[in-house]
Design a protein around this motif. Sequence first.
Motif, PDB file in Angstrom:
ATOM      1  N   VAL A  48      16.401  13.028   9.941  1.00 38.86           N
ATOM      2  CA  VAL A  48      16.293  13.696   8.655  1.00 38.86           C
ATOM      3  C   VAL A  48      16.904  15.077   8.807  1.00 38.86           C
ATOM      4  N   LEU A  49      17.946  15.309   8.064  1.00 40.90           N
ATOM      5  CA  LEU A  49      18.706  16.550   8.187  1.00 40.90           C
ATOM      6  C   LEU A  49      18.240  17.561   7.147  1.00 40.90           C
TER       7      LEU A  49
ATOM      8  N   PHE B  29       9.190  -0.584   5.488  1.00 37.65           N
ATOM      9  CA  PHE B  29       8.455   0.682   5.488  1.00 37.65           C
ATOM     10  C   PHE B  29       9.309   1.747   4.795  1.00 37.65           C
ATOM     11  N   THR B  30       8.726   2.427   3.830  1.00 35.64           N
ATOM     12  CA  THR B  30       9.465   3.436   3.070  1.00 35.64           C
ATOM     13  C   THR B  30       8.811   4.802   3.213  1.00 35.64           C
ATOM     14  N   ILE B  31       9.646   5.798   3.457  1.00 36.11           N
ATOM     15  CA  ILE B  31       9.191   7.188   3.451  1.00 36.11           C
ATOM     16  C   ILE B  31       9.795   7.838   2.213  1.00 36.11           C
ATOM     17  N   THR B  32       8.951   8.379   1.381  1.00 31.64           N
ATOM     18  CA  THR B  32       9.390   9.057   0.169  1.00 31.64           C
ATOM     19  C   THR B  32       9.508  10.553   0.448  1.00 31.64           C
ATOM     20  N   ALA B  33      10.546  11.144  -0.105  1.00 31.02           N
ATOM     21  CA  ALA B  33      10.754  12.593   0.064  1.00 31.02           C
ATOM     22  C   ALA B  33      10.698  12.967   1.545  1.00 31.02           C
ATOM     23  N   SER B  34      11.612  12.433   2.309  1.00 29.48           N
ATOM     24  CA  SER B  34      11.601  12.603   3.761  1.00 29.48           C
ATOM     25  C   SER B  34      11.627  14.082   4.151  1.00 29.48           C
ATOM     26  N   GLN B  35      11.066  14.339   5.330  1.00 30.39           N
ATOM     27  CA  GLN B  35      11.017  15.694   5.880  1.00 30.39           C
ATOM     28  C   GLN B  35      11.597  15.663   7.291  1.00 30.39           C
ATOM     29  N   VAL B  36      12.024  16.820   7.758  1.00 25.45           N
ATOM     30  CA  VAL B  36      12.614  16.905   9.099  1.00 25.45           C
ATOM     31  C   VAL B  36      11.637  16.383  10.153  1.00 25.45           C
ATOM     32  N   VAL B  37      10.344  16.609   9.943  1.00 23.62           N
ATOM     33  CA  VAL B  37       9.337  16.158  10.916  1.00 23.62           C
ATOM     34  C   VAL B  37       9.217  14.637  10.986  1.00 23.62           C
ATOM     35  N   ASP B  38       9.809  13.956  10.037  1.00 29.37           N
ATOM     36  CA  ASP B  38       9.801  12.487  10.078  1.00 29.37           C
ATOM     37  C   ASP B  38      10.825  11.944  11.069  1.00 29.37           C
ATOM     38  N   SER B  39      11.682  12.791  11.573  1.00 27.98           N
ATOM     39  CA  SER B  39      12.700  12.352  12.531  1.00 27.98           C
ATOM     40  C   SER B  39      12.017  11.789  13.773  1.00 27.98           C
ATOM     41  N   ALA B  40      12.331  10.552  14.082  1.00 28.23           N
ATOM     42  CA  ALA B  40      11.690   9.834  15.193  1.00 28.23           C
ATOM     43  C   ALA B  40      12.303   8.453  15.270  1.00 28.23           C
TER      44      ALA B  40
ATOM     45  N   GLU C  84       0.833  -1.201   0.000  1.00 28.55           N
ATOM     46  CA  GLU C  84       0.000   0.000   0.000  1.00 28.55           C
ATOM     47  C   GLU C  84       0.863   1.244   0.000  1.00 28.55           C
ATOM     48  N   ILE C  85       0.340   2.263  -0.611  1.00 30.51           N
ATOM     49  CA  ILE C  85       0.962   3.577  -0.565  1.00 30.51           C
ATOM     50  C   ILE C  85      -0.041   4.535   0.050  1.00 30.51           C
ATOM     51  N   SER C  86       0.414   5.295   1.021  1.00 31.62           N
ATOM     52  CA  SER C  86      -0.449   6.289   1.640  1.00 31.62           C
ATOM     53  C   SER C  86       0.340   7.587   1.737  1.00 31.62           C
ATOM     54  N   GLY C  87       0.089   8.479   0.849  1.00 28.35           N
ATOM     55  CA  GLY C  87       0.843   9.721   0.836  1.00 28.35           C
ATOM     56  C   GLY C  87       2.318   9.453   0.593  1.00 28.35           C
ATOM     57  N   ARG C  88       3.146   9.874   1.545  1.00 27.82           N
ATOM     58  CA  ARG C  88       4.604   9.656   1.392  1.00 27.82           C
ATOM     59  C   ARG C  88       5.053   8.318   1.948  1.00 27.82           C
ATOM     60  N   TYR C  89       4.130   7.556   2.545  1.00 29.78           N
ATOM     61  CA  TYR C  89       4.471   6.284   3.167  1.00 29.78           C
ATOM     62  C   TYR C  89       4.073   5.124   2.267  1.00 29.78           C
ATOM     63  N   SER C  90       4.890   4.095   2.270  1.00 25.58           N
ATOM     64  CA  SER C  90       4.521   2.855   1.591  1.00 25.58           C
ATOM     65  C   SER C  90       5.071   1.681   2.381  1.00 25.58           C
ATOM     66  N   TRP C  91       4.428   0.526   2.201  1.00 24.54           N
ATOM     67  CA  TRP C  91       4.804  -0.660   2.944  1.00 24.54           C
ATOM     68  C   TRP C  91       4.972  -1.835   2.000  1.00 24.54           C
ATOM     69  N   ASN C  92       5.933  -2.682   2.282  1.00 25.33           N
ATOM     70  CA  ASN C  92       6.211  -3.859   1.477  1.00 25.33           C
ATOM     71  C   ASN C  92       6.195  -5.075   2.392  1.00 25.33           C
ATOM     72  N   PHE C  93       5.135  -5.871   2.314  1.00 19.23           N
ATOM     73  CA  PHE C  93       4.963  -7.045   3.162  1.00 19.23           C
ATOM     74  C   PHE C  93       5.213  -8.282   2.308  1.00 19.23           C
ATOM     75  N   GLN C  94       6.188  -9.095   2.700  1.00 15.28           N
ATOM     76  CA  GLN C  94       6.497 -10.313   1.964  1.00 15.28           C
ATOM     77  C   GLN C  94       6.578 -11.478   2.949  1.00 15.28           C
ATOM     78  N   LYS C  95       5.582 -12.347   2.912  1.00 18.16           N
ATOM     79  CA  LYS C  95       5.569 -13.502   3.810  1.00 18.16           C
ATOM     80  C   LYS C  95       6.700 -14.467   3.491  1.00 18.16           C
ATOM     81  N   SER C  96       7.086 -14.553   2.230  1.00 17.83           N
ATOM     82  CA  SER C  96       8.116 -15.513   1.832  1.00 17.83           C
ATOM     83  C   SER C  96       9.451 -15.223   2.510  1.00 17.83           C
TER      84      SER C  96
END
Lengths: 116, 113
Positions: free
Chosen positions: A114-115, A77-88, A59-71
Amino acid sequence: AQKVTQAQTEISVVEKEDVTLDCVYETRDTTYYLFWYKQPPSGELVFLIRRNSFDEQNEISGRYSWNFQKSTSSFNFTITASQVVDSAVYFCALSEDQGGTYKYIFGTGTRLKVLA
Amino acid sequence: DTGVSQDPRHKITKRGQNVTFRCDPISEHNRLYWYRQTLGQGPEFLTYFQNEAQLEKSRLLSDRFSAERPKGSFSTLEIQRTEQGDSAMYLCASSLAGYWGAFFGQGTRLTVV
């Protein structure tokens, strides 16, 4: 036994870069749930997403996306175009199916900086 | 604000003293959880309630720890005869049966000196 491994202790990126946080889990259950939580400096764990074991649709939700692989037992978890507020600190968590009860097994977390 | 609230946010106590923390869950949530988080680690499950019934306790919850949820609303976590090893962030969370995950409060940071 259930286990969640987040091998990346800390990641630093420059603002606007994409960043992927890795999560590998172990469980003998056939039905389980996977989660990502964000913990900013304030301390509160902020719920980001849940996936159940029979839903491998990514799924993609805004700047976030997830890749689930049972195999490969991975839930990245991917953040696209990271922002300073993503620092955590970001935590991956596993919960077996207990009818809506969430006894999480958390990973040790990945600190994202995120710098500007 | 309708989120999970915890009180106090910070507590400093001397070794051997008793401390009590309070958690107010999201009002319609019937499940309430306590977790403990030490520095650099993920939260670890301590116990949970369904309404007023305490249904499970982790082996991490020693005899010095007791939790209650009278009337199925707020919950308290008491630590008796605190030890330095009890220093941690204590997180409370709540959930509704069938809902998508648990929601956490901001935690109570305990420092035992």
